[in-house]
Write a protein that holds these residues in place. Sequence first.
Motif, PDB file in Angstrom:
ATOM      1  N   TRP A  71     -10.657   2.031 -25.995  1.00  0.00           N
ATOM      2  CA  TRP A  71     -11.690   1.447 -25.746  1.00  0.00           C
ATOM      3  C   TRP A  71     -12.724   1.259 -26.996  1.00  0.00           C
ATOM      4  O   TRP A  71     -13.109   0.093 -27.351  1.00  0.00           O
ATOM      5  N   TRP A  72     -12.781   2.197 -27.778  1.00  0.00           N
ATOM      6  CA  TRP A  72     -13.486   2.348 -28.982  1.00  0.00           C
ATOM      7  C   TRP A  72     -12.848   1.242 -29.756  1.00  0.00           C
ATOM      8  O   TRP A  72     -13.731   0.410 -30.630  1.00  0.00           O
ATOM      9  N   GLY A 197     -11.103   2.671 -36.563  1.00  0.00           N
ATOM     10  CA  GLY A 197     -11.115   1.700 -37.766  1.00  0.00           C
ATOM     11  C   GLY A 197     -12.373   2.027 -38.425  1.00  0.00           C
ATOM     12  O   GLY A 197     -12.745   1.550 -39.618  1.00  0.00           O
ATOM     13  N   THR A 198     -13.114   3.322 -38.159  1.00  0.00           N
ATOM     14  CA  THR A 198     -14.323   3.524 -38.865  1.00  0.00           C
ATOM     15  C   THR A 198     -14.067   4.927 -39.362  1.00  0.00           C
ATOM     16  O   THR A 198     -13.744   5.807 -38.479  1.00  0.00           O
ATOM     17  N   PRO A 199     -14.349   5.272 -40.457  1.00  0.00           N
ATOM     18  CA  PRO A 199     -14.008   6.579 -40.896  1.00  0.00           C
ATOM     19  C   PRO A 199     -14.775   7.582 -40.359  1.00  0.00           C
ATOM     20  O   PRO A 199     -16.141   7.356 -40.246  1.00  0.00           O
ATOM     21  N   GLY A 200     -14.202   8.451 -39.860  1.00  0.00           N
ATOM     22  CA  GLY A 200     -14.773   9.666 -39.055  1.00  0.00           C
ATOM     23  C   GLY A 200     -15.201   9.623 -37.631  1.00  0.00           C
ATOM     24  O   GLY A 200     -15.672  10.384 -37.006  1.00  0.00           O
ATOM     25  N   ALA A 201     -14.919   8.367 -37.126  1.00  0.00           N
ATOM     26  CA  ALA A 201     -15.191   7.998 -35.570  1.00  0.00           C
ATOM     27  C   ALA A 201     -13.833   8.163 -34.837  1.00  0.00           C
ATOM     28  O   ALA A 201     -12.934   7.361 -35.050  1.00  0.00           O
ATOM     29  N   ARG A 202     -13.681   8.992 -33.801  1.00  0.00           N
ATOM     30  CA  ARG A 202     -12.499   8.968 -33.249  1.00  0.00           C
ATOM     31  C   ARG A 202     -11.194   9.215 -34.040  1.00  0.00           C
ATOM     32  O   ARG A 202     -11.067  10.086 -34.719  1.00  0.00           O
TER      33      ARG A 202
END
Length: 887
Positions: A71-72, A197-202
């Motif tokens: 989802w993210w 795809g964003t550093p640190g997110a999930r």
Amino acid sequence: MSLGRSTAPLVVLGLTAAALIPFAAREFGRPSPKEALPPGVRAERTLPDEEREAAREGKAEEGHAMKAMEWWYGTRAFPHANIPEAGYFQAWQAAQSLEPVAQSRGSSWEPIGPNNVGGRALALAIDPLDPNQLWCGSASGGLWKSTNAGEGPTAWFRVETGFPTLSVSSIIFEHGNRNVMYIGTGEMGRYGRGQVGTPGARNGYGLGVLKSTDNGVSWNTTGLTWTFDQSRVVFALTMDKLNHNIVWAATSEGLYKTTDAGATWSLSHPVLMAMDVVLDPRDGNKVWVSHGQLNTTPNPGIYRSTDGGANWTLLAGGLPTTDFGRTPLSIYAPVGPGNPTLYAGVSNASTRQVVGLYKSTNNGDTWTRVNSTNWANSQAWYDNAIAVKPSDPNTILCAGLDVYRSTNGGTNLPQVSNWWAGYEGDVPAGGPEGPSDYVHADAHAVTWSPHNPTTVYVACDGGVFKSTNNGTAWSGKNGGMQTTQFYQGLAVSGAIQDWVFGGLQDNGTVRYSGDPAWSKVFGGDGGYCGIAADNPDLVFEEYVYLNMYRSWDGGSSWEEIHPLDSSQANFIAPFVVAQNPPNVIYAGTLAVKKSTNSGDSFFFPDGNSNWNGTPMATIGVASTNADTVIAATGSSATGAVFELRRSTNGGTSWTNVTAGLPNLFCTDISFHPSDSRNVWITFSGYGNPHVFRSTDAGLTWIGATGNLPDHPVQAVALDPDLEGWAYAGTDLGVFRTTDNGATWAVFTAGMPQAMVTDLQINPGTRLMRAATFGNGVYSVTLPTEVAADVADGSSLQRLTVQSAPNPFARETTIRFEAQGAAAVDVSIFDAAGRQIRALHRGTAVAGPNAFPWDGRDDAGNPAPVGTYFARVALGSEVRTAKLVRTR
């Protein structure tokens, strides 16, 4: 203070982990018989009906980790299958050149917790000389340290590395030397696809391996350094006990080795998705590495080298030959001669379940499956960790959904923790989080203490847990660790300023009432929340897929008002509680549902239960009149349809107002609190503008992206008093505009680098809250005018950093002017965010200051041709200047 109450019977519902399905049936909602509940807390509450029934039948369904991550990722990639590899990297570059807002003390962000609920933790290390010094790597909240073994309400504090990465996947010390540390960064679910795809997110990409030589005070890159656009991560690190210059790194690209303490690295074993690596501590030439994750590498399995990585052998001898999935390794080596004991927690890449605990006593030539217990349910690709006791080859812990322990070499593997047993209610920071058999679900690391043979730690989706008796009894150690991951849908109250509700990844729904120790009021994955404008005790929250609950007593008890419907709603589905009148709720399935009785019943106001086959992505309702509502369709599926519709008669009829807007996932729709004609809308994704505004209640749209970097924007909040002022919450933090979106500036003073998922302003106040995915919630009092002075009021005004010449070939000079003497830090960063030169750390003089840079890094090597950034931190104000080096 309740003003009304439904006649429907109240039931107490919830759960404490996103994994959600236990292995066997249990009695629900009762305190553990082992211990009495501490004052102010209550036992974990019952599961939703359908999941309770599944548990009673002993069904082993997959938890929500994969669904949440897809989802993210999908909402950020839409309309494409994949996020552009360089998307975040380029956006981060662009953000460095934006002017930060000069914020005064009253307008700087301050953390408000939760400091009693640990977020997702990936790694834990113990100081080799001091058992009280612990280090924790979080999934999206950065690096943390405790100097008192995690005890008490303020046990942990965040350690800044100076690099733009929040995902710390592994931590190791040089043996016997606390000063030398290495950390691995990033996290990945499938090869080439970080789940967000964003550093640190999930799941996010990393920068490679960082190193400190002063016990974490300062950090530098090593020879294994990547940029975010390369989409690579480090999964595990280990060091040769006999030669501290040799370090191994299991990475998405294979197994790397350094023989010069990190200065240079070589790819020793190029099989993709190296997940774990162990060495024989008596002979560092003997190396074992496991490869394989979700069938994203062509040659998975366990490999062995007996010559320090020069040659490798794929091991068989009883190991699975197909669908070899994520496999943690652990090794016990006797003090004297004899083969080590090797353990492997093998999983199936297709079913995502643990196949079993495998053991070898002949260096991996043959393996025996000593136990077939599935300790990770169907999430072994995500939560699968094992560790043998360093002093006993027969004692091993296996952890996933719960913790299991064997004391006879794996033959018996009984469960020693229960994820569902955690306390809810007012759990104090640093206090008991559950009975002695409670460890939060979804373990990612198990670490035995080198100082005490009976002490062991688990890092999991609920932070850090500790046992001092070999895993028999457990206690949470999360006081002060603000690492929780909030979804969008934060709710604030106009009646009570310190009354905030929010939904968390894997940690339920929590309530703030002025204390940074938030109350745990509901379990599971929390989603959107809402508070009635005329009754702050009337609260709404969401479990996944629009499974809505209502509380008439501020979250003490709940009743279901909308059933879970995974075929009709998004994983985190939107709903919004109107302010005028406050009994109106709009909620999103395949069309917009409405309630006019605070959730007693819902109906489709236009009679249409399916707009276009795509569920609702977001809904906004005017504060002045609930008849004006705007809704957008969208999902994480590549074939989803984005469509924006507007209604001015409470949803009875809708007008399509999509024209002129980008085909991206819509994240937020925000009306001005006193003017329903003024409405803003934001979008996720890459490659298009992300912010638009309307002056006619959404009938037509005007671009307001201005100079914002091209990256996902998750939320927008409109200043209630200042015309043209707005705030955007993005994957790179908070930005502010004072000219209706023509230009934006960075608005993050006091806040660490964090992904901001929501922004909410308390009605009738100038107090704004920012929910983050990895660092809890921050609060700020909005400024009433453009600030000219910095926080300390003495160092400078309107700090402007310039360099000349620029572009430059050999040397340039960084210049700025200070009003008075102040501490200053002048540093040079490359385009990937790596600090390459500490140019000056000391005191700036009053008036002009100039610091020449000769184009070299701290080691004296010439910096390559390219883009750089000069960063000046003067007093409490920070400015950057973009530099370009030519040939």
